[in-house]
Scaffold this motif. Structure first.
Motif, short mmCIF file in Angstrom:
data_model
loop_
_atom_site.label_atom_id
_atom_site.label_comp_id
_atom_site.label_asym_id
_atom_site.label_seq_id
_atom_site.Cartn_x
_atom_site.Cartn_y
_atom_site.Cartn_z
N LEU A 9 0.83 -1.21 0.00
CA LEU A 9 0.00 0.00 0.00
C LEU A 9 0.86 1.26 0.00
O LEU A 9 0.55 2.23 -0.70
N HIS A 10 1.95 1.23 0.74
CA HIS A 10 2.88 2.36 0.77
C HIS A 10 3.42 2.64 -0.64
O HIS A 10 3.40 3.78 -1.11
N ILE A 11 3.85 1.60 -1.32
CA ILE A 11 4.40 1.75 -2.68
C ILE A 11 3.33 2.28 -3.63
O ILE A 11 3.59 3.17 -4.45
N ILE A 12 2.12 1.77 -3.54
CA ILE A 12 1.03 2.23 -4.41
C ILE A 12 0.80 3.73 -4.23
O ILE A 12 0.70 4.48 -5.21
N PHE A 13 0.75 4.19 -2.99
CA PHE A 13 0.47 5.60 -2.77
C PHE A 13 1.68 6.49 -3.04
O PHE A 13 1.51 7.66 -3.41
N VAL A 14 2.89 5.94 -2.94
CA VAL A 14 4.08 6.69 -3.37
C VAL A 14 3.98 6.95 -4.88
O VAL A 14 4.23 8.06 -5.35
N VAL A 15 3.60 5.91 -5.62
CA VAL A 15 3.48 6.04 -7.08
C VAL A 15 2.41 7.08 -7.45
O VAL A 15 2.66 7.96 -8.29
N THR A 16 1.25 7.02 -6.81
CA THR A 16 0.20 7.99 -7.16
C THR A 16 0.58 9.39 -6.70
O THR A 16 0.23 10.37 -7.37
N TRP A 17 1.29 9.49 -5.58
CA TRP A 17 1.75 10.80 -5.11
C TRP A 17 2.71 11.43 -6.11
O TRP A 17 2.57 12.58 -6.51
N PHE A 18 3.70 10.63 -6.56
CA PHE A 18 4.64 11.15 -7.55
C PHE A 18 3.94 11.50 -8.85
O PHE A 18 4.26 12.51 -9.48
N ALA A 19 2.98 10.69 -9.27
CA ALA A 19 2.24 11.00 -10.49
C ALA A 19 1.57 12.37 -10.35
O ALA A 19 1.63 13.20 -11.27
N GLY A 20 0.97 12.60 -9.19
CA GLY A 20 0.34 13.90 -8.94
C GLY A 20 1.34 15.04 -8.93
O GLY A 20 1.09 16.10 -9.49
N LEU A 21 2.49 14.83 -8.29
CA LEU A 21 3.51 15.88 -8.24
C LEU A 21 4.06 16.20 -9.63
O LEU A 21 4.28 17.37 -9.96
N ALA A 65 -0.27 11.77 -0.66
CA ALA A 65 0.80 12.19 0.24
C ALA A 65 0.49 11.79 1.68
O ALA A 65 1.36 11.32 2.42
N VAL A 66 -0.76 11.96 2.08
CA VAL A 66 -1.18 11.62 3.45
C VAL A 66 -1.10 10.11 3.66
O VAL A 66 -0.56 9.63 4.68
N LEU A 67 -1.62 9.34 2.71
CA LEU A 67 -1.60 7.88 2.85
C LEU A 67 -0.18 7.32 2.77
O LEU A 67 0.14 6.35 3.47
#
Length: 176
Positions: A9-21, A65-67
């Protein structure tokens, strides 16, 4: 076993966070470039980019980012110790959160119609997230001080190449 679920889950949200950034800064660039267009094109484009920014920022980037933070803390707790490489990684992650908050500042400015940065400055700013991504991934994968030294040297070289590429791109665009 729960450690691996949390890690996934951490990796998934890191990926979506970077996509957003990565995408939010592209939208900042487009918003800034739209300011150079004549009316009514300028207003139409900026209104659309502003809406896209808002949806991306509050719908994907902030929640990710929060997750990422929550699952990262959970992993740290489940991991049980803090090796040297992890201290360095957490330092880069702290820098990434600073970058995130600075992007939030730019987001707020553009939502108010303020343009404090040129599209070229924003293109350089866009590459900062890339440098954080490379640094963090290499630290997590290699976990070695010697490899970290080579990684830092490679990062400096990569940064120089990125800045050169941005300058070449700018000159090419200006010639057209």
């Amino acid at each position: 076993m729960s450690y691996f679920y949390v890690k996934a889950l951490h990796i998934i949200f890191v990926v979506t966070w970077f996509a957003g950034l990565f995408y939010i800064v592209r939208l900042f660039i487009y918003f800034a470039e739209a300011a150079e267009k004549p009316e009514p094109e300028k207003s139409i484009l900026q209104k659309q980019f502003s809406l896209m920014q808002k949806r991306l920022w509050y719908g994907i980037t902030w929640p990710s980012a929060v997750l990422t933070f929550i699952f990262g803390l959970s992993m740290l707790y489940l991991y049980g110790s803090v090796p040297g490489w992890l201290v360095w990684k957490l330092s880069f992650v702290a820098g990434l959160y600073v970058y995130h908050f600075l992007c939030h500042k730019i987001f707020k400015q553009q939502q108010q119609g303020l343009l404090k940065y040129t599209s070229t400055q924003l293109r350089v700013w866009n590459e900062v997230a890339t440098l954080f991504l490379i640094s963090i991934v290499f630290l997590v994968v290699l976990k070695s001080s010697l490899s970290m030294l080579w990684g830092i040297l490679g990062l400096i070289l990569f940064s120089a190449i990125l800045m050169l590429a941005i300058r070449i791109y700018k000159r090419t665009r200006e010639k057209r």
